[in-house]
Enzyme design. Structure first.
Site, PDB file in Angstrom:
ATOM      1  N   SER A 148       0.823  -1.214   0.000  1.00 32.84           N
ATOM      2  CA  SER A 148       0.000   0.000   0.000  1.00 32.84           C
ATOM      3  C   SER A 148       0.855   1.262   0.000  1.00 32.84           C
ATOM      4  CB  SER A 148      -0.915   0.023   1.225  1.00 32.84           C
ATOM      5  OG  SER A 148      -1.571  -1.200   1.401  1.00 32.84           O
TER       6      SER A 148
HETATM    7  N1  SAH Z   1      -0.401  -5.174   4.241  1.00 30.50           N
HETATM    8  C1  SAH Z   1       0.249  -5.410   2.972  1.00 30.50           C
HETATM    9  C2  SAH Z   1      -0.613  -4.948   1.802  1.00 30.50           C
HETATM   10  C3  SAH Z   1      -0.896  -6.102   0.992  1.00 30.50           C
HETATM   11  S1  SAH Z   1      -2.043  -6.000  -0.337  1.00 30.50           S
HETATM   12  C4  SAH Z   1       1.638  -4.786   2.918  1.00 30.50           C
HETATM   13  O1  SAH Z   1       1.993  -4.027   3.813  1.00 30.50           O
HETATM   14  O2  SAH Z   1       2.389  -5.094   1.996  1.00 30.50           O
HETATM   15  C5  SAH Z   1      -3.286  -7.097   0.274  1.00 30.50           C
HETATM   16  C6  SAH Z   1      -2.857  -8.511   0.581  1.00 30.50           C
HETATM   17  O3  SAH Z   1      -4.026  -9.207   1.008  1.00 30.50           O
HETATM   18  C7  SAH Z   1      -2.303  -9.296  -0.594  1.00 30.50           C
HETATM   19  O4  SAH Z   1      -1.038  -9.807  -0.268  1.00 30.50           O
HETATM   20  C8  SAH Z   1      -3.333 -10.421  -0.809  1.00 30.50           C
HETATM   21  O5  SAH Z   1      -2.742 -11.634  -1.236  1.00 30.50           O
HETATM   22  C9  SAH Z   1      -3.923 -10.544   0.574  1.00 30.50           C
HETATM   23  N2  SAH Z   1      -5.266 -11.164   0.634  1.00 30.50           N
HETATM   24  C10 SAH Z   1      -6.314 -10.943  -0.197  1.00 30.50           C
HETATM   25  N3  SAH Z   1      -7.371 -11.675   0.223  1.00 30.50           N
HETATM   26  C11 SAH Z   1      -6.984 -12.353   1.327  1.00 30.50           C
HETATM   27  C12 SAH Z   1      -7.640 -13.270   2.200  1.00 30.50           C
HETATM   28  N4  SAH Z   1      -8.906 -13.643   2.024  1.00 30.50           N
HETATM   29  N5  SAH Z   1      -6.930 -13.777   3.239  1.00 30.50           N
HETATM   30  C13 SAH Z   1      -5.633 -13.415   3.443  1.00 30.50           C
HETATM   31  N6  SAH Z   1      -4.965 -12.559   2.648  1.00 30.50           N
HETATM   32  C14 SAH Z   1      -5.629 -12.027   1.604  1.00 30.50           C
END
Ligand code: SAH
Length: 215
Positions: free
Chosen positions: A60
């Protein structure tokens, strides 16, 4: 520009964007974002932009990390649950502000890379799990804070159930409108559940396992 001056500029951008909590700013100043982005993008690590981390996922934008963390009102004795570990950056920032952070990621490869970063940085208060975060982490309930870092179609009900009384959850919700996703804050009290709309944000979708695609 030197890495330090880039970092100072980013902190100024965060303040200008509304991140005023000095503990949140301090945590973001101390976590080396360059370790959480692919080598190719290291020179952009302190730009206020979202960056790709593989598997069609993104780390993000720093302003979003700051605003969400601030909205979460984390305290040093709290147990926090994060959904969507991704690169691990947001987890590393939030873990500096709480007692223990539990984080769930559906892509095992991304989770493995995040775990390696936590180890390299000597972060010892993060517990990880691969799986569907929309179901939460029933063995560890209740959580004082829940941070959802991928957009959901609605506030996931199992997560509301896993929130402690007095607990706060911050979740981007995709309401289908043109201005993208809205950041929603949920507060649970003895009287019930209260939701607040904190405004528009950009996020990749939260994917429940049952409709899991190839992404
Ligand atoms: N907090 C992260 C942002 C990641 S983007 C950072 O600091 O880098 C969102 C993430 O959510 C992705 O890696 C995606 O694979 C994950 N995601 C999406 N749906 C999900 C679910 N149902 N359970 C766990 N992770 C999920």
């Amino acid at each position: 520009m030197t890495p330090d001056s880039r970092k100072i500029r980013l902190i100024l951008d965060l303040r200008a964007g509304g991140v005023t909590d000095r503990l949140v700013l301090g945590a973001m100043e101390r976590v080396p974002r360059e370790l959480f982005v692919p080598k190719l993008f290291r020179d952009k690590a302190y730009d206020n932009v979202a960056l790709p981390i593989g598997h069609h996922q993104t780390l993000s934008q720093p302003l979003v990390v700051g605003l969400m963390t601030q909205a979460l009102e984390v305290g040093p004795r709290m147990k926090v649950l994060e959904i969507g570990t991704g690169s691990g950056y947001h987890a590393a920032v939030a873990a500096r502000l709480c007692r223990r952070l539990y984080t769930i990621e559906r892509h095992p490869d991304l989770l493995g890379e995040a775990e390696a970063r936590f180890a390299e940085l000597g972060i010892s208060n993060i517990t990880t799990r691969a799986g569907d975060g929309t179901l939460g982490w029933p063995e560890q309930v209740p959580f004082e804070r829940i941070l959802v870092t991928a957009a959901a179609a609605d506030v996931p009900a199992p997560l509301v159930d896993q929130l402690a009384e007095g607990g706060v959850m911050v979740v981007p919700v995709d309401d289908g409108s043109d201005d993208g996703r809205r950041l929603i804050r949920v507060r649970r009290s003895s009287d019930g559940v209260e939701t607040e709309d904190l405004g528009p944000v950009k996020f990749v979708p939260l994917v429940p396992e049952r409709v899991r695609g190839t992404g």
